[in-house]
Design a protein around this motif. Structure first.
Motif: not given
Length: 347
Positions: A45-52, A105-114, A152-158
């Motif tokens: 019921e909680h579905g999926y998230c791009t973060d994970d 669509p947005g640029l939050g943490d999930w964008w960086g982790r993606a 930005m940090v997560f995106a930088g690691l990518g």
């Protein structure tokens, strides 16, 4: 002199299990990686998230000899991320079990982790078709910038991962430099050299991206800034020689520090940052930090209890004052796997 905690950490290190993907397989269907579980059972019921899903692509891409099952996970997670990305490089984060996006669509943490997941696939996947598609999606997303420093940090690691395989990738180099700038310089106060007045979440990643950016040929920050940040952060998170990470509530400079609830993501982030510091600086002392992170999962923590279930391969969701939260969600399981992956490299 070797302390009792040090001897225990060494024993834990020598007996650390290989990372298991059994629970990750259990949490994944043909669409993506479910976010939550009650104990070891998926909560659809909680579905999926791009973060994970992005974190999932990081760990499966790090496998040097992936099984067919692990490669299937990589393809599934990559397909999810490319579906989540819009034409401008932003990403949706939440997909319901009904396969409908519940956000824009947005640029939050999930964008960086993606971008972190995609960059890791570019650099480390053994499958050429995965590397090629991941580079297309990364390059599209890397032209954007988030106002959120952690994103930005997560995106930088990518970006740092992409530069390991494609040193001339101009877009990745610019993103890594901007990510380090978003962190800011280390402070002058030795009691609190952190560039921000509060420790929040995934704190070691901030130091790691500064360390990674120090290797840029142009515009990189001083390596000492990142190492000084990480040295202090690791030091304040040791308690009687064992790792005791900043809890979910965070810790503000000058305030009383709490010790629960501790999150596995903090431990995994410290292991990653110490591994990067060891590689960049050549100082073997950073391997001790990796061992302490592994030990935390295996029982060298404030409660003295393992933070994973050997029967399922799942990681527990948090360490409370009374013991582990026995739910085995995606984030905690991925944190366990990514930490144990370092044992193979640094054994």
């Amino acid at each position: 002199m070797t302390t009792t905690a040090g001897r225990q950490a060494a024993r834990r290190w020598m007996t650390a299990p290989a990372p298991s993907f059994a629970h990750l397989v259990r949490m994944t269907d043909d669409t993506g990686l479910y976010e939550h579980a009650r104990h070891a059972i998926v909560r659809r019921e909680h579905g999926y998230c791009t973060d994970d899903v992005a974190r999932g692509l990081v760990v499966v891409s790090r496998e040097p000899e992936p099984t067919d099952e692990v490669l299937r996970l990589a393809e599934c997670y990559l397909a999810f991320l490319t579906h989540a990305q819009d034409a401008g490089g932003a990403f949706h984060n939440r997909l319901g079990y009904d396969r409908r996006w519940t956000d824009d669509p947005g640029l939050g943490d999930w964008w960086g982790r993606a971008l972190w997941g995609l960059g890791t696939a570019v650099a480390r996947s053994t499958a050429p078709w995965v590397r090629e598609e991941a580079l297309v999606a990364f390059s599209r997303g890397a032209t954007r910038r988030s106002p959120a420093p952690h994103a930005m940090v997560f995106a930088g690691l990518g970006a740092a991962e992409v530069l390991r395989r494609h040193p001339g990738h101009v877009t990745a180099a610019a993103l890594l430099a901007d990510a380090a700038s978003a962190v800011g310089p280390a402070g002058d106060d030795p009691r609190w050299p952190w560039p921000r007045p509060q420790l929040t979440y995934a704190n070691p990643a901030l130091a790691e991206v500064v360390i990674a950016a120090s290797q840029l040929r142009h515009g990189g920050p001083p390596l000492d800034d990142g190492l000084r940040m990480l040295t202090w952060l690791r030091g304040v998170q040791l308690r009687d020689g064992r790792l005791s990470v900043v809890p979910a509530a965070g810790w503000r400079h000058g305030a009383v520090r709490l010790h629960h609830d501790q999150q596995p993501i903090e431990v995994a982030a410290l292991a990653d940052a110490c591994a990067t510091a060891a590689t960049v600086s050549g100082d073997p002392e950073w391997e001790t930090g990796i061992r302490q992170a592994v030990g935390w999962f295996l029982g060298d923590n404030d409660v003295g209890t393992p933070m994973w279930d050997p029967a399922t391969g799942g990681g527990y969701d948090g360490l409370t004052a009374h013991g582990p939260n026995l739910n085995q969600g995606a984030e905690s399981t991925l944190a366990l796997i990514s930490t144990l992956q370092h044992v193979r490299r640094w054994a």
